[in-house]
Scaffold this active site. Structure first.
Site, PDB file in Angstrom:
ATOM      1  N   ARG A 173       0.852  -1.195   0.000  1.00 18.34           N
ATOM      2  CA  ARG A 173       0.000   0.000   0.000  1.00 18.34           C
ATOM      3  C   ARG A 173       0.882   1.237   0.000  1.00 18.34           C
ATOM      4  NH1 ARG A 173      -3.399  -0.853   5.196  1.00 18.34           N
ATOM      5  NH2 ARG A 173      -1.792  -2.363   5.703  1.00 18.34           N
ATOM      6  N   ALA A 196      -5.864   0.101  11.842  1.00 13.45           N
ATOM      7  CA  ALA A 196      -6.995   0.946  12.217  1.00 13.45           C
ATOM      8  C   ALA A 196      -6.865   1.471  13.652  1.00 13.45           C
ATOM      9  CB  ALA A 196      -8.291   0.157  12.065  1.00 13.45           C
ATOM     10  N   HIS A 205     -10.614 -21.159  34.810  1.00  4.05           N
ATOM     11  CA  HIS A 205     -10.606 -22.440  34.113  1.00  4.05           C
ATOM     12  C   HIS A 205     -12.041 -22.889  33.858  1.00  4.05           C
ATOM     13  CE1 HIS A 205      -9.274 -26.473  33.006  1.00  4.05           C
ATOM     14  NE2 HIS A 205     -10.255 -26.945  33.778  1.00  4.05           N
TER      15      HIS A 205
HETATM   16  C1  LIG Z   1      -7.926  -5.096   2.743  1.00  2.40           C
HETATM   17  C2  LIG Z   1      -7.543  -4.421   4.019  1.00  2.40           C
HETATM   18  C3  LIG Z   1      -7.738  -5.070   5.215  1.00  2.40           C
HETATM   19  C4  LIG Z   1      -7.388  -4.454   6.406  1.00  2.40           C
HETATM   20  N1  LIG Z   1      -7.608  -5.113   7.586  1.00  2.40           N
HETATM   21  C5  LIG Z   1      -7.293  -4.511   8.743  1.00  2.40           C
HETATM   22  C6  LIG Z   1      -7.541  -5.150   9.991  1.00  2.40           C
HETATM   23  O1  LIG Z   1      -8.029  -6.269  10.038  1.00  2.40           O
HETATM   24  N2  LIG Z   1      -7.227  -4.493  11.137  1.00  2.40           N
HETATM   25  C7  LIG Z   1      -6.651  -3.247  11.111  1.00  2.40           C
HETATM   26  O2  LIG Z   1      -6.354  -2.708  12.181  1.00  2.40           O
HETATM   27  N3  LIG Z   1      -6.412  -2.613   9.951  1.00  2.40           N
HETATM   28  C8  LIG Z   1      -6.717  -3.222   8.770  1.00  2.40           C
HETATM   29  N4  LIG Z   1      -6.476  -2.564   7.591  1.00  2.40           N
HETATM   30  C9  LIG Z   1      -5.867  -1.241   7.652  1.00  2.40           C
HETATM   31  C10 LIG Z   1      -6.912  -0.193   8.002  1.00  2.40           C
HETATM   32  O3  LIG Z   1      -7.986  -0.293   7.087  1.00  2.40           O
HETATM   33  C11 LIG Z   1      -6.262   1.180   7.922  1.00  2.40           C
HETATM   34  O4  LIG Z   1      -5.127   1.218   8.747  1.00  2.40           O
HETATM   35  C12 LIG Z   1      -7.225   2.256   8.393  1.00  2.40           C
HETATM   36  O5  LIG Z   1      -8.400   2.245   7.620  1.00  2.40           O
HETATM   37  C13 LIG Z   1      -6.542   3.628   8.294  1.00  2.40           C
HETATM   38  O6  LIG Z   1      -7.449   4.619   8.663  1.00  2.40           O
HETATM   39  P1  LIG Z   1      -7.295   6.069   8.080  1.00  2.40           P
HETATM   40  O7  LIG Z   1      -8.398   6.864   8.698  1.00  2.40           O
HETATM   41  O8  LIG Z   1      -5.905   6.527   8.228  1.00  2.40           O
HETATM   42  O9  LIG Z   1      -7.510   5.936   6.499  1.00  2.40           O
HETATM   43  P2  LIG Z   1      -8.779   5.451   5.691  1.00  2.40           P
HETATM   44  O10 LIG Z   1      -9.591   4.473   6.477  1.00  2.40           O
HETATM   45  O11 LIG Z   1      -8.242   5.032   4.353  1.00  2.40           O
HETATM   46  O12 LIG Z   1      -9.643   6.754   5.552  1.00  2.40           O
HETATM   47  C14 LIG Z   1      -9.281   7.818   4.693  1.00  2.40           C
HETATM   48  C15 LIG Z   1     -10.558   8.437   4.192  1.00  2.40           C
HETATM   49  O13 LIG Z   1     -10.236   9.625   3.495  1.00  2.40           O
HETATM   50  C16 LIG Z   1     -11.020   9.681   2.312  1.00  2.40           C
HETATM   51  N5  LIG Z   1     -10.293  10.539   1.354  1.00  2.40           N
HETATM   52  C17 LIG Z   1      -9.221  10.250   0.599  1.00  2.40           C
HETATM   53  N6  LIG Z   1      -8.874  11.310  -0.145  1.00  2.40           N
HETATM   54  C18 LIG Z   1      -9.744  12.306   0.150  1.00  2.40           C
HETATM   55  C19 LIG Z   1      -9.892  13.657  -0.313  1.00  2.40           C
HETATM   56  N7  LIG Z   1      -9.083  14.175  -1.214  1.00  2.40           N
HETATM   57  N8  LIG Z   1     -10.885  14.376   0.213  1.00  2.40           N
HETATM   58  C20 LIG Z   1     -11.728  13.845   1.144  1.00  2.40           C
HETATM   59  N9  LIG Z   1     -11.628  12.591   1.596  1.00  2.40           N
HETATM   60  C21 LIG Z   1     -10.645  11.821   1.110  1.00  2.40           C
HETATM   61  C22 LIG Z   1     -11.133   8.253   1.873  1.00  2.40           C
HETATM   62  O14 LIG Z   1     -12.244   8.056   1.019  1.00  2.40           O
HETATM   63  C23 LIG Z   1     -11.318   7.544   3.216  1.00  2.40           C
HETATM   64  O15 LIG Z   1     -12.651   7.489   3.615  1.00  2.40           O
HETATM   65  C24 LIG Z   1      -6.826  -3.172   6.395  1.00  2.40           C
HETATM   66  C25 LIG Z   1      -6.621  -2.518   5.175  1.00  2.40           C
HETATM   67  C26 LIG Z   1      -6.969  -3.141   4.005  1.00  2.40           C
HETATM   68  C27 LIG Z   1      -6.743  -2.409   2.712  1.00  2.40           C
END
Ligand SMILES: Cc1cc2nc3c(=O)[nH]c(=O)nc-3n(C[C@H](O)[C@H](O)[C@H](O)COP(=O)(O)OP(=O)(O)OC[C@H]3O[C@@H](n4cnc5c(N)ncnc54)[C@H](O)[C@@H]3O)c2cc1C
Length: 273
Positions: free
Chosen positions: A61, A109, A233
């Site tokens: 990623r 997350a 247990h």
């Molecule tokens: C397939 C997969 C499985 C995963 N499984 C796990 C798991 O089991 N456990 C775990 O802890 N983590 C998991 N992760 C990782 C987790 O999803 C991420 O670490 C987490 O979502 C990060 O959160 P974030 O808020 O930083 O980003 P995101 O959740 O990516 O949120 C970013 C948001 O910003 C929005 N955005 C982007 N650009 C713009 C813009 N220009 N203007 C406005 N909005 C915008 C996007 O649409 C999105 O909604 C997984 C990831 C993937 C891809």
């Protein structure tokens, strides 16, 4: 992840008829009649062409930091495009904070949630920093893998004298009664100080079992603390306690040839803490 853990998942997948080709390189892929015809080189150099119904590409990623105008705002990015933040999750530009995947590893997350709280507190003018010692991570395979803290290899690479203890789910009453004997809990401790360095679990409910280990590491616990804590247990968390006991050479439900590895183990019968 410690290869001992992935080995358990690999064995289970293979028992279900899954073929695993590690270190294989895909050379080409074309869609023929709705199926994927893939040419790939196996680890021993063989070139194979096989047809698959689905292909899932999971090769890493990258941060989605471009096109937001961050460069124009003067926000500093690292060479990979992650936003550079300080311990309050503030960027180099006053009033702009970054959290979550955008702010770098680990891309999880719960790491993002924690950073969100820290950033909100910082914005509200509170004294706060991101100071996490234990970051659990779960892989939702079958059986599940969950880890927190240093792996055995990481601890050894740091030059630490490690003590290792393992306890199999096959020796835990609850795991047997729910028909899930595969896997084990592995504990990495510091031989010199007795400190708990890492807990690595592959097995049923590993995702839930790791919480206790995260608390222990975050609190700076000794391996002995896990061993001395009475666990109800018959429950799965008893595996964590018994892995700690195994690290000290005292596990009751497995046979241990070796003498206790820890100098601390002598205090087990008279816990004067
Ligand atoms: C397939 C997969 C499985 C995963 N499984 C796990 C798991 O089991 N456990 C775990 O802890 N983590 C998991 N992760 C990782 C987790 O999803 C991420 O670490 C987490 O979502 C990060 O959160 P974030 O808020 O930083 O980003 P995101 O959740 O990516 O949120 C970013 C948001 O910003 C929005 N955005 C982007 N650009 C713009 C813009 N220009 N203007 C406005 N909005 C915008 C996007 O649409 C999105 O909604 C997984 C990831 C993937 C891809």
């Amino acid at each position: 992840v410690d290869p001992e853990l992935t080995g358990v998942v690999q064995k289970k997948l293979q028992a279900h008829g899954v073929r695993i080709e590690l270190q294989a390189k895909v050379q080409s892929l074309e869609v023929v009649d709705g199926k994927a015809k893939v040419r790939f080189q196996t680890s021993d150099g063989q070139m194979l062409t096989e047809t698959f119904s689905k292909v899932l590409v999971t090769i890493g990623r990258t941060p989605n930091s471009h096109g937001l105008g961050l460069e124009r705002a003067g926000v500093k990015l690292d060479s990979k495009g992650f936003v550079v933040v300080d311990e309050r999750r503030a960027t180099n530009v006053s009033g702009i904070y970054a959290i979550g995947d955008l702010a770098g590893q680990p891309l999880l997350a719960h790491k993002g949630s924690k950073e969100g709280i820290v950033a909100a507190e910082a914005i509200a003018g509170k004294k706060t920093i991101y100071d996490v010692h234990a970051m659990p991570a779960v892989i939702f395979t079958d059986p599940e893998i969950a880890t927190v803290g240093l792996t055995e290899a990481e601890a050894r690479a740091k030059g630490l004298q490690v003590m290792i203890g393992k306890f199999p789910f096959g020796a835990n009453g609850r795991a047997l009664s729910v028909g899930e004997p595969d896997g084990f809990v592995k504990i990495v401790g510091d031989q010199t100080t007795g400190k708990l360095l890492g807990v690595h679990i592959v097995g049923v409910e590993a995702s839930n079992l790791i919480a206790e280990a995260a608390l222990a590491i975050e609190m700076g616990a000794q391996v002995e603390d896990l061993a001395l804590t009475v666990h109800a247990h018959p429950t799965l968390p008893e595996t964590v306690m018994e892995a700690a006991e195994a690290t000290l050479g005292h596990a009751i439900h497995i046979f241990q040839k070796k003498q206790p590895t820890s100098t601390k183990s002598a205090t087990l019968s008279s816990p004067a803490r």
